[in-house]
Motif scaffolding. Structure first.
Motif, PDB file in Angstrom:
ATOM      1  N   TYR A  85      48.394  28.037  99.232  1.00 26.54           N
ATOM      2  CA  TYR A  85      49.221  28.580  98.156  1.00 26.54           C
ATOM      3  C   TYR A  85      49.972  29.806  98.665  1.00 26.54           C
ATOM      4  O   TYR A  85      49.517  30.487  99.587  1.00 26.54           O
ATOM      5  N   VAL A  86      51.116  30.075  98.023  1.00 25.00           N
ATOM      6  CA  VAL A  86      51.981  31.203  98.387  1.00 25.00           C
ATOM      7  C   VAL A  86      52.221  32.049  97.140  1.00 25.00           C
ATOM      8  O   VAL A  86      52.410  31.522  96.041  1.00 25.00           O
ATOM      9  N   LEU A  87      52.268  33.359  97.331  1.00 24.06           N
ATOM     10  CA  LEU A  87      52.542  34.274  96.232  1.00 24.06           C
ATOM     11  C   LEU A  87      53.973  34.100  95.744  1.00 24.06           C
ATOM     12  O   LEU A  87      54.916  34.135  96.530  1.00 24.06           O
ATOM     13  N   TYR A 102      52.049  29.438  93.946  1.00 24.80           N
ATOM     14  CA  TYR A 102      52.442  28.037  93.893  1.00 24.80           C
ATOM     15  C   TYR A 102      51.968  27.364  95.182  1.00 24.80           C
ATOM     16  O   TYR A 102      51.887  27.979  96.243  1.00 24.80           O
ATOM     17  N   GLU A 103      51.627  26.086  95.053  1.00 28.45           N
ATOM     18  CA  GLU A 103      51.153  25.334  96.208  1.00 28.45           C
ATOM     19  C   GLU A 103      52.310  25.078  97.163  1.00 28.45           C
ATOM     20  O   GLU A 103      53.395  24.680  96.749  1.00 28.45           O
ATOM     21  N   ARG A 104      52.080  25.317  98.428  1.00 23.66           N
ATOM     22  CA  ARG A 104      53.119  25.127  99.444  1.00 23.66           C
ATOM     23  C   ARG A 104      53.468  23.653  99.569  1.00 23.66           C
ATOM     24  O   ARG A 104      52.606  22.788  99.509  1.00 23.66           O
ATOM     25  N   ASP A 105      54.758  23.412  99.754  1.00 25.70           N
ATOM     26  CA  ASP A 105      55.266  22.072 100.053  1.00 25.70           C
ATOM     27  C   ASP A 105      54.956  21.039  98.984  1.00 25.70           C
ATOM     28  O   ASP A 105      54.796  19.853  99.288  1.00 25.70           O
ATOM     29  N   VAL A 106      54.850  21.452  97.729  1.00 21.70           N
ATOM     30  CA  VAL A 106      54.625  20.529  96.625  1.00 21.70           C
ATOM     31  C   VAL A 106      55.742  20.705  95.610  1.00 21.70           C
ATOM     32  O   VAL A 106      56.037  21.828  95.190  1.00 21.70           O
ATOM     33  N   GLU A 107      56.391  19.612  95.243  1.00 27.24           N
ATOM     34  CA  GLU A 107      57.461  19.641  94.251  1.00 27.24           C
ATOM     35  C   GLU A 107      57.088  18.749  93.083  1.00 27.24           C
ATOM     36  O   GLU A 107      56.630  17.634  93.294  1.00 27.24           O
ATOM     37  N   PRO A 108      57.288  19.155  91.855  1.00 21.39           N
ATOM     38  CA  PRO A 108      57.650  20.513  91.473  1.00 21.39           C
ATOM     39  C   PRO A 108      56.443  21.443  91.645  1.00 21.39           C
ATOM     40  O   PRO A 108      55.299  21.004  91.535  1.00 21.39           O
ATOM     41  N   PRO A 109      56.713  22.709  91.896  1.00 19.54           N
ATOM     42  CA  PRO A 109      55.596  23.639  92.127  1.00 19.54           C
ATOM     43  C   PRO A 109      54.786  23.876  90.848  1.00 19.54           C
ATOM     44  O   PRO A 109      55.348  23.992  89.760  1.00 19.54           O
ATOM     45  N   GLN A 110      53.480  23.888  91.002  1.00 23.23           N
ATOM     46  CA  GLN A 110      52.575  24.220  89.911  1.00 23.23           C
ATOM     47  C   GLN A 110      52.120  25.660  90.120  1.00 23.23           C
ATOM     48  O   GLN A 110      51.686  26.013  91.214  1.00 23.23           O
ATOM     49  N   VAL A 111      52.215  26.471  89.095  1.00 19.90           N
ATOM     50  CA  VAL A 111      51.856  27.885  89.202  1.00 19.90           C
ATOM     51  C   VAL A 111      50.418  28.084  88.729  1.00 19.90           C
ATOM     52  O   VAL A 111      50.013  27.539  87.699  1.00 19.90           O
ATOM     53  N   VAL A 112      49.659  28.846  89.506  1.00 21.17           N
ATOM     54  CA  VAL A 112      48.319  29.257  89.109  1.00 21.17           C
ATOM     55  C   VAL A 112      48.266  30.782  89.147  1.00 21.17           C
ATOM     56  O   VAL A 112      48.932  31.414  89.964  1.00 21.17           O
ATOM     57  N   LEU A 113      47.486  31.355  88.250  1.00 20.77           N
ATOM     58  CA  LEU A 113      47.382  32.807  88.146  1.00 20.77           C
ATOM     59  C   LEU A 113      46.009  33.286  88.610  1.00 20.77           C
ATOM     60  O   LEU A 113      44.995  32.663  88.316  1.00 20.77           O
ATOM     61  N   GLU A 126      40.566  36.506  91.731  1.00 20.21           N
ATOM     62  CA  GLU A 126      39.620  35.992  90.749  1.00 20.21           C
ATOM     63  C   GLU A 126      40.397  35.150  89.737  1.00 20.21           C
ATOM     64  O   GLU A 126      41.447  35.580  89.236  1.00 20.21           O
ATOM     65  N   PRO A 127      39.905  33.952  89.437  1.00 20.14           N
ATOM     66  CA  PRO A 127      40.587  33.125  88.433  1.00 20.14           C
ATOM     67  C   PRO A 127      40.627  33.841  87.086  1.00 20.14           C
ATOM     68  O   PRO A 127      39.729  34.610  86.740  1.00 20.14           O
ATOM     69  N   VAL A 128      41.684  33.581  86.347  1.00 17.02           N
ATOM     70  CA  VAL A 128      41.871  34.196  85.032  1.00 17.02           C
ATOM     71  C   VAL A 128      41.622  33.119  83.981  1.00 17.02           C
ATOM     72  O   VAL A 128      42.077  31.983  84.128  1.00 17.02           O
ATOM     73  N   GLU A 129      40.922  33.491  82.917  1.00 20.08           N
ATOM     74  CA  GLU A 129      40.570  32.509  81.890  1.00 20.08           C
ATOM     75  C   GLU A 129      40.816  33.058  80.496  1.00 20.08           C
ATOM     76  O   GLU A 129      40.988  34.259  80.306  1.00 20.08           O
ATOM     77  N   GLU A 132      42.856  36.367  78.351  1.00 21.02           N
ATOM     78  CA  GLU A 132      43.502  37.094  79.439  1.00 21.02           C
ATOM     79  C   GLU A 132      44.497  36.183  80.167  1.00 21.02           C
ATOM     80  O   GLU A 132      45.608  36.601  80.509  1.00 21.02           O
ATOM     81  N   TYR A 133      44.107  34.926  80.390  1.00 25.62           N
ATOM     82  CA  TYR A 133      45.004  33.976  81.050  1.00 25.62           C
ATOM     83  C   TYR A 133      46.263  33.771  80.214  1.00 25.62           C
ATOM     84  O   TYR A 133      47.374  33.795  80.739  1.00 25.62           O
ATOM     85  N   GLN A 134      46.083  33.566  78.915  1.00 26.83           N
ATOM     86  CA  GLN A 134      47.231  33.315  78.043  1.00 26.83           C
ATOM     87  C   GLN A 134      48.188  34.499  78.031  1.00 26.83           C
ATOM     88  O   GLN A 134      49.402  34.330  78.119  1.00 26.83           O
ATOM     89  N   LYS A 135      47.636  35.699  77.976  1.00 25.00           N
ATOM     90  CA  LYS A 135      48.468  36.899  77.976  1.00 25.00           C
ATOM     91  C   LYS A 135      49.227  37.049  79.290  1.00 25.00           C
ATOM     92  O   LYS A 135      50.424  37.333  79.314  1.00 25.00           O
ATOM     93  N   ALA A 136      48.541  36.834  80.422  1.00 20.86           N
ATOM     94  CA  ALA A 136      49.186  36.934  81.733  1.00 20.86           C
ATOM     95  C   ALA A 136      50.215  35.819  81.919  1.00 20.86           C
ATOM     96  O   ALA A 136      51.303  36.052  82.451  1.00 20.86           O
ATOM     97  N   ALA A 137      49.896  34.617  81.455  1.00 20.69           N
ATOM     98  CA  ALA A 137      50.832  33.491  81.572  1.00 20.69           C
ATOM     99  C   ALA A 137      52.081  33.736  80.735  1.00 20.69           C
ATOM    100  O   ALA A 137      53.206  33.476  81.185  1.00 20.69           O
ATOM    101  N   ASP A 138      51.910  34.245  79.529  1.00 26.16           N
ATOM    102  CA  ASP A 138      53.062  34.560  78.678  1.00 26.16           C
ATOM    103  C   ASP A 138      53.942  35.614  79.331  1.00 26.16           C
ATOM    104  O   ASP A 138      55.176  35.509  79.325  1.00 26.16           O
ATOM    105  N   PHE A 139      53.324  36.639  79.893  1.00 30.04           N
ATOM    106  CA  PHE A 139      54.074  37.699  80.572  1.00 30.04           C
ATOM    107  C   PHE A 139      54.836  37.126  81.760  1.00 30.04           C
ATOM    108  O   PHE A 139      56.009  37.436  81.970  1.00 30.04           O
TER     109      PHE A 139
END
Length: 145
Positions: A85-87, A102-113, A126-129, A132-139
């Motif tokens: 994954y790449v920042l 986002y995962e390298r070399d994958v289209e379309p890119p899937q974002v993880v926080l 650390e994975p976000v759940e 907190e995840y919803q707030k960070a994802a919305d931001f």
């Protein structure tokens, strides 16, 4: 002759576009000697981008902050193979730091926080759940997509 007439390519460089806080940046890396260059994306129109050098102090600050967490391996379960994954975005929310990857070399890119715990450059991801995840994802969606 004006510079606008040139098309510049960097042979052997891998380009990565990302956000550091609210600044849109381009990282060029050269694997052969682990060299990294950072430019600010001043303007983008279609396939044309205008780059600006943000200054050595700023470049050092960005690299000192994210160099250890820019490229990561993510393993989803004990039996799964790690994936590179790449920042894509580094941001602060409510006094905590987050990375959108986002995962390298994958289209379309899937974002993880991930929450970036500790002090730079020795962050631990650390994975976000939950809420907190919803707030960070919305931001993230509001500011970086």
């Amino acid at each position: 002759m004006q510079f606008e007439d040139f098309h510049v390519r960097f042979q052997g460089a891998e380009p990565y576009v990302f956000y550091f806080e609210n600044v849109h940046l381009l990282l060029l890396t050269y694997a052969r000697d682990d060299t990294k260059f950072i430019f600010r994306i001043a303007d983008q129109s279609g396939t044309d981008i205008t780059l600006d050098f943000p200054g050595q102090t700023y470049v050092e600050r960005v690299l000192d902050t994210v160099v250890n967490v820019f490229f990561v391996q993510v393993q989803e379960g004990e039996q799964a193979d790690p994936k590179p994954y790449v920042l894509g975005s580094y941001f602060e929310l409510d006094g905590r730091f987050y990375g959108a990857y986002y995962e390298r070399d994958v289209e379309p890119p899937q974002v993880v926080l991930f929450r970036l715990n500790g002090e730079a450059p020795d962050f631990e991801l650390e994975p976000v759940e939950g809420e907190e995840y919803q707030k960070a994802a919305d931001f993230f969606v509001e500011n970086y997509t």
